[in-house]
Design a protein around this motif. Structure first.
Motif, PDB file in Angstrom:
ATOM      1  N   CYS A   1       0.786  -1.299  -0.024  1.00 27.16           N
ATOM      2  CA  CYS A   1       0.034  -0.071  -0.175  1.00 27.16           C
ATOM      3  C   CYS A   1       0.990   1.303  -0.123  1.00 27.16           C
ATOM      4  O   CYS A   1       1.937   1.142   0.790  1.00 27.16           O
ATOM      5  N   CYS A  15       1.592   2.796   5.705  1.00 24.21           N
ATOM      6  CA  CYS A  15       2.016   1.721   5.076  1.00 24.21           C
ATOM      7  C   CYS A  15       3.484   1.805   4.724  1.00 24.21           C
ATOM      8  O   CYS A  15       4.541   1.081   5.115  1.00 24.21           O
ATOM      9  N   HIS A  41      -4.633   5.642   5.590  1.00 25.50           N
ATOM     10  CA  HIS A  41      -4.491   4.472   4.840  1.00 25.50           C
ATOM     11  C   HIS A  41      -6.023   4.312   4.446  1.00 25.50           C
ATOM     12  O   HIS A  41      -6.150   3.885   3.093  1.00 25.50           O
ATOM     13  N   CYS A  55       0.133   4.170   0.885  1.00 23.36           N
ATOM     14  CA  CYS A  55      -0.368   5.430   2.011  1.00 23.36           C
ATOM     15  C   CYS A  55       1.003   5.565   2.780  1.00 23.36           C
ATOM     16  O   CYS A  55       1.913   4.731   3.271  1.00 23.36           O
TER      17      CYS A  55
END
Ligand SMILES: [Zn+2]
Length: 317
Positions: free
Chosen positions: A210, A215, A241, A212
């Protein structure tokens, strides 16, 4: 409220109750489910009709109020000098009544040259999902193709993708940010309740790969579990997230449509998101209506009837 536990006020007819000026009574769904039972109520067209009570003019009144409101908005918008910096969307109303929806669609479409896009309102209020998707489809099928369509209050991933498949472009919902504050992270494998103790020693990120900030910086499930009830920073991290997750779901759908691979995108997403838990039957039915069969080549997949969302039964609760 006078009480009509079994769908009847004892000693009075429904007409007598209405004539008294009483416009609110209480039914008990538990008792009505026992007797006369859901099949009889469905056959009658709902509890109100079963009881002989007057129904739905209020929805019609509200729908026509929406049309008058739009005309006032158009008039103000054009005279405000802001029509080049602000877009006006017409909101299609009409509740769950196909005839009212159709009348509203006609009125809104007649004003097409004065609006930048269309919203589909009056849904996502707890109505049956089988009715929900049919109203979305009715609106999306009729709205002009050269105007964006926005379904209001839609936020679960499966709802978003079904709406897109039916012809919707945009949606809004508090769900991803609200559920984040309760410690639930949304992932392509389904929701994750980070409050659960099983995450206490899990050093992996919410979702590998991910992009974001949460993460990508290596923040572990374990630290989020540790902090979620103590530090607003944890809710902040999960919120970031979840917003990225929603954007990836919709961005992936857009890319797949552009590439001509949207049916495959839907099949892959549902298989991963619902896993062994099975698919919601209403999603299967809705997608079949536009030629996508989630069960094609998947005889192993369970189909769950009724209105439920994965997060309601998964470890997110
Ligand atoms: Zn993430």
């Amino acid at each position: 409220m006078p009480v009509a536990t079994q769908a009847a006020i004892k000693g009075l007819t429904p007409q007598q109750v209405e004539a008294l000026g009483v416009n609110l009574i209480l039914n008990n769904t538990y008792h009505l489910n026992l007797r006369p039972g859901i099949e009889v109520l469905k056959e009658a067209g709902g509890a109100h009709k079963f009881q002989g009570l007057t129904v739905g003019p209020r929805v019609g009144e509200a729908m026509w109020r929406t049309v008058r409101w739009l005309d006032r908005c158009i008039e103000f918008h054009q005279s405000s000098g802001k029509d080049d910096v602000q877009n006006l969307f017409a909101i299609v109303q009409g509740g769950l009544d196909p005839d009212l929806r159709d009348q509203c669609l006609d009125e809104m479409i007649a004003r097409k040259d004065k609006v930048a896009g269309y919203a589909i309102g009056g849904l996502s209020g707890g109505e049956e999902k089988e009715i929900f998707w049919r109203v979305i489809k009715q609106c999306a099928d009729k709205l002009p193709e050269d105007r964006p369509r926005y379904s209001m209050g839609i936020g679960f991933a499966e709802d978003l993708l079904v709406c897109v498949a039916l012809g919707v472009d945009m949606a809004d919902c508090v769900f991803p940010t609200r559920t984040a504050r309760f410690g639930v992270a949304l992932t392509s494998n389904g929701p994750l309740n980070l409050r659960l103790s099983k995450h206490a020693t899990d050093m992996s990120p919410i979702e590998a790969g991910c992009p974001c900030p949460t993460c990508a910086s290596g923040t572990s499930r374990a630290i989020l579990h540790h902090n979620i009830t103590l530090e607003t920073a944890a809710a902040h991290a999960i919120t970031q997230h979840n917003l990225v997750f929603q954007a990836r779901v919709m961005g992936g759908a857009r890319d797949a449509i552009m590439n001509g691979t949207f049916p495959d995108y839907l099949k892959t997403f549902f298989a991963k998101f619902f896993g062994d838990a099975g698919y919601p039957e209403w999603c299967v039915n809705a997608l079949r209506s536009v030629g996508v069969d989630l069960l094609e080549g998947r005889p192993d997949v369970k189909v769950n009837p009724g209105d439920y969302a994965k997060w309601e039964y998964s470890d997110a609760v």
